[in-house]
Design an enzyme around this catalytic site. Sequence first.
Site, short mmCIF file in Angstrom:
data_model
loop_
_atom_site.label_atom_id
_atom_site.label_comp_id
_atom_site.label_asym_id
_atom_site.label_seq_id
_atom_site.Cartn_x
_atom_site.Cartn_y
_atom_site.Cartn_z
N ASP A 1 -7.09 17.28 -15.55
CA ASP A 1 -7.42 15.93 -16.01
C ASP A 1 -7.12 15.90 -17.50
OD1 ASP A 1 -8.62 13.62 -16.98
OD2 ASP A 1 -10.33 13.73 -15.60
N TYR B 1 -15.81 15.17 -16.39
CA TYR B 1 -16.23 13.77 -16.34
C TYR B 1 -17.34 13.62 -15.29
CZ TYR B 1 -15.86 8.76 -15.49
OH TYR B 1 -16.14 7.44 -15.33
N ARG C 1 0.84 -1.21 0.00
CA ARG C 1 0.00 0.00 0.00
C ARG C 1 0.88 1.26 0.00
NH1 ARG C 1 -2.28 1.85 4.50
NH2 ARG C 1 -2.46 -0.23 5.38
N LYS D 1 -7.88 4.35 -19.56
CA LYS D 1 -8.23 4.71 -20.93
C LYS D 1 -7.01 4.55 -21.86
CE LYS D 1 -12.07 5.78 -18.87
NZ LYS D 1 -12.37 7.12 -18.41
C1 PLP Z 1 -12.84 7.67 -17.22
C2 PLP Z 1 -12.47 9.03 -16.81
C3 PLP Z 1 -12.24 9.33 -15.47
C4 PLP Z 1 -12.39 8.31 -14.37
O1 PLP Z 1 -11.46 7.28 -14.50
P1 PLP Z 1 -11.72 5.78 -13.96
O2 PLP Z 1 -10.45 5.10 -14.29
O3 PLP Z 1 -12.93 5.25 -14.66
O4 PLP Z 1 -11.98 5.90 -12.50
C5 PLP Z 1 -11.87 10.61 -15.14
N1 PLP Z 1 -11.75 11.56 -16.09
C6 PLP Z 1 -11.96 11.31 -17.39
C7 PLP Z 1 -11.80 12.41 -18.38
C8 PLP Z 1 -12.33 10.04 -17.80
O5 PLP Z 1 -12.56 9.79 -19.10
#
Ligand code: PLP
Length: 384
Positions: free
Chosen positions: A177, A107, A54, A202
């Site tokens: 992000d 998001y 962790r 992603k």
């Molecule tokens: C999918 C996504 C998230 C969240 O990510 P997870 O891995 O599903 O928790 C945050 N921001 C954007 C732009 C995303 O496409």
Amino acid sequence: MADQHPDTTAITAGRDESGSLAPVLWPSTTWQSTGLDESNAAAVAVHETGNYARYANPTVREFENAVAALESAEDALATSSGMGAIATAIFALCSTGDHIVAQKQLYGGTLALLNGPCKRLGIDVSFVDGSTPGTFASAVRPGKTMLVIAETPSNPQLALTNLDEIGAIKGPYTMVDSTLATPLGQSPLRHGVSLVMHSATKGIAGHNDAMLGVLAGEKDLIDAIWSYSVLHGATASATDALNGLRGIRTLGVRFARQCDTALKVARELESNPGVRRVNYPGLESHPQHALAKSQMRGFGTVLSFEIMGGVDKARALMNKLAIVRPAVSLGGPETLICHPATSTHVSMSPEDQQSAGINDGLLRLSIGLEDTSDVIADLQHALQ
Ligand SMILES: *Cc1c(COP(=O)(O)O)cnc(C)c1O
């Protein structure tokens, strides 16, 4: 090394000393020490391997090193998902009574976290239009605002936020992000932003086989977030970090090919009479195309478009597609389509959806690795 191309860094970064060309999986959760003194040193060390997973795991650390190199960051911290990264950063940096400035084009999960748990815990949030110049800075309350959150390109509107503008905000921490751009598409830290965040689930992992998030920035800030993260517990698994690192090795070719197809699909949709509007930063018609050219190296693998006729037409279109698959998520090998108003952004009220530009006819495409002409033919057939 400073001028090495990102495609090359994707191959050179995140290597351990073993000589293994494939990333090495360390499933271990705990490591043996030589006795009390070494145990004590391990227990007080910051973000170091050799103690308990962790706190740090060697496979996860190599993934973090690779992302740090790609983002020109001093260090990075991986988490169990993109939401894990966002929640960890927010709760590491903000307390009751603090204020966050965030853009309204976010998001769905980030919006729900800010509107739900953050407000419940007494963290005040102001939402601004991320694509209007100056809105973030003017919403900052000196001494109160701890964090500014932007997402560019935004999901699913593909609206852009000016990275120089976010980077110029002093006082609060700034977080971008950058999921839709991947580390190859833009470099927020080079614009002065304090933290870049990715849902590595992603494009970074890129094969729909890892839940993974990551934050990158200066070592002191990553260390501070790390000390909270060991209590928050959204720890990245070694297996997912392995898949993340494996994904990074091919990110260059995948991203280039997917960006190329995305632009061709966007152009094709733009000329289709059944389509009202196409949102893609690479299109000359995108209101922020000039900004896209100045701050992005690639325009990304995601686009959205609005069809005439709303939700019934959207349903019919999704049913007629053969190669393009109805599914959420993005950045993988398969081209995916989703209807944000009823899926990724369903938790928003109809008014908030409207104000964020998510209407009934909006569809989001994540471009995959199929032959470009097959994807275009599939969409054209379904739109007829
Ligand atoms: C999918 C996504 C998230 C969240 O990510 P997870 O891995 O599903 O928790 C945050 N921001 C954007 C732009 C995303 O496409």
